[in-house]
Scaffold this active site. Structure first.
Site, PDB file in Angstrom:
ATOM      1  N   LYS A 228       0.845  -1.356   0.052  1.00 49.56           N
ATOM      2  CA  LYS A 228      -0.184   0.042   0.062  1.00 49.56           C
ATOM      3  C   LYS A 228       0.961   1.187   0.007  1.00 49.56           C
ATOM      4  O   LYS A 228       0.762   2.281  -0.849  1.00 49.56           O
ATOM      5  CB  LYS A 228      -1.096  -0.178   1.359  1.00 49.56           C
ATOM      6  CG  LYS A 228      -1.770  -1.158   1.205  1.00 49.56           C
ATOM      7  CD  LYS A 228      -2.880  -1.356   2.434  1.00 49.56           C
ATOM      8  CE  LYS A 228      -3.867  -2.483   2.327  1.00 49.56           C
ATOM      9  NZ  LYS A 228      -4.471  -2.820   3.412  1.00 49.56           N
TER      10      LYS A 228
ATOM     11  N   GLN B  85      -4.611  -1.506   9.341  1.00 50.49           N
ATOM     12  CA  GLN B  85      -4.437  -2.967   8.765  1.00 50.49           C
ATOM     13  C   GLN B  85      -4.841  -3.912   9.818  1.00 50.49           C
ATOM     14  O   GLN B  85      -4.749  -4.090  11.216  1.00 50.49           O
ATOM     15  CB  GLN B  85      -3.019  -3.079   8.600  1.00 50.49           C
ATOM     16  CG  GLN B  85      -2.683  -4.473   8.003  1.00 50.49           C
ATOM     17  CD  GLN B  85      -3.043  -4.676   6.736  1.00 50.49           C
ATOM     18  OE1 GLN B  85      -3.252  -3.553   5.812  1.00 50.49           O
ATOM     19  NE2 GLN B  85      -3.999  -5.621   6.270  1.00 50.49           N
TER      20      GLN B  85
ATOM     21  N   ASP C  81     -11.088   2.700   3.653  1.00 45.55           N
ATOM     22  CA  ASP C  81     -11.055   1.334   3.597  1.00 45.55           C
ATOM     23  C   ASP C  81     -12.699   1.092   3.699  1.00 45.55           C
ATOM     24  O   ASP C  81     -13.127  -0.082   3.361  1.00 45.55           O
ATOM     25  CB  ASP C  81     -10.591   0.558   5.138  1.00 45.55           C
ATOM     26  CG  ASP C  81      -9.315   0.063   4.967  1.00 45.55           C
ATOM     27  OD1 ASP C  81      -9.093  -0.361   3.480  1.00 45.55           O
ATOM     28  OD2 ASP C  81      -8.627  -0.274   5.842  1.00 45.55           O
TER      29      ASP C  81
END
Ligand code: NAP
Length: 295
Positions: free
Chosen positions: A54, A98, A121
């Site tokens: 990422k 994460q 997200d």
């Protein structure tokens, strides 16, 4: 049947170029460089790899990125404080934490602390609610990537029977909602299967489009797939290999070698859904930076 690959690697590279071009134009006009912050707790190998990808992808398209790392024993209070600080930082457009995070920290609490405006997200209940009723929002990266992959390969979803195996909040559930949405990339008849589904094979054999998000290596076998189906494999499993430099290779939730010959289209693993997921996160971050969804 000769099958075509749904090449996520190639399509994600195209999208990255499009994003990079847009970022260049924004900056040339004196606009703000998009900025993604990522929080990583612990040293889990897979999570480390995902976050590294990422961060690298941010660099490739001209975004700024900040990686904030904590040891596994970090307290929930410390994480919450950090998220609030990032929520208030006007330079940061998007924030991801994460997953998974250690068991002593509530995942729900962490997700709910992220400002929905920065939740690139798309995990916050507010954003999931918007997605469900078809309002503009940050669509979580993997479902968004799957829809884009189908769209860019001109795969019609309208009127098709899509069978999704797996009902997680980050993949199965949102992708089933998107495919059933009254929209250009939806309008499918969707069946959502899970571990309590009876006669799974009878259902998967009806699928025009089969999406496997089960988390079980090579679970979907040729006898479960209709001739000519489109198969999207979300699964990622590291298996040991003496044929690669790294010592491992990736497998999916679908037994590719035997399933592919029955398909019209199928995603490879790696190089299918994975790169589309990352590029979708970049699209959401750009969108956050441009204040397209929340003013
Ligand atoms: P998850 O949270 O573990 O959910 C798995 C789902 O599969 C659950 O709904 C479970 O049912 C269902 N399931 C398990 N065994 C089953 C069976 N025998 N028959 C039918 N359904 C069954 O998984 P996830 O987070 O969605 O991830 C799925 C896979 O995708 C994993 O391999 C993960 O690593 C991968 N993944 C890849 C990406 C990417 O970018 N490519 C992104 C996210 C995840 P119950 O609900 O009844 O337990």
């Amino acid at each position: 049947m000769s099958y075509k690959l749904l090449n996520g690697k190639e399509i994600s590279a195209q999208i990255k170029n499009e994003i990079a071009e847009e970022v260049k134009n924004i900056i040339a006009k004196g606009g703000k460089q998009p900025h993604l912050a990522a929080i990583l707790v612990g040293t889990d190998g897979a999570s480390e790899t995902y976050v590294a990808h990422k961060v690298k992808s941010c660099e490739q398209v001209g975004f700024k990125s900040s990686l904030i790392r904590y040891n596994t024993d970090v307290s929930q209070e410390t994480l919450v404080k950090k998220i609030i600080e990032i929520n208030e930082n006007t330079d940061i457009d998007g924030l991801i934490v994460q997953l998974p995070i250690p068991d002593h920290i509530s995942e729900d609490k962490i997700i709910e602390t992220i400002d929905p405006k920065k939740d690139v997200d798309g995990f916050h209940p507010v954003n999931i609610g918007k997605l469900t009723i078809g309002l503009p929002t940050y669509i979580s990266a993997t479902p968004k990537g799957i829809i884009e992959l189908l769209k860019r390969n001109n795969i019609e979803t309208s009127g098709k029977h899509c069978v999704v195996i797996g009902r997680s909040n980050i993949v199965g559930k949102p992708v089933s909602i998107l495919l059933s949405q009254k929209s250009e990339t939806g309008n499918a008849t969707v069946t959502l299967c899970h571990s309590r589904t009876i006669n799974l094979k009878e259902i998967t054999l009806q699928a025009d489009i089969l999406i496997a998000a089960i988390g079980k290596k090579e679970f979907v076998t040729a006898d479960m797939v209709k001739e000519g189906a489109v198969v999207v494999d979300v699964g990622i499993h590291r298996v040991k290999s003496d044929k690669t430099k790294s010592g491992w290779k990736l497998k999916g939730d679908v037994k590719f070698d035997e399933v592919a010959p029955k398909c019209s289209y199928i995603t490879p693993v790696p190089g299918g859904v994975g790169p589309m997921t990352i590029v979708s996160l970049l699209q959401n971050t750009l969108s956050a930076s441009k204040k397209e969804i929340y003013k």
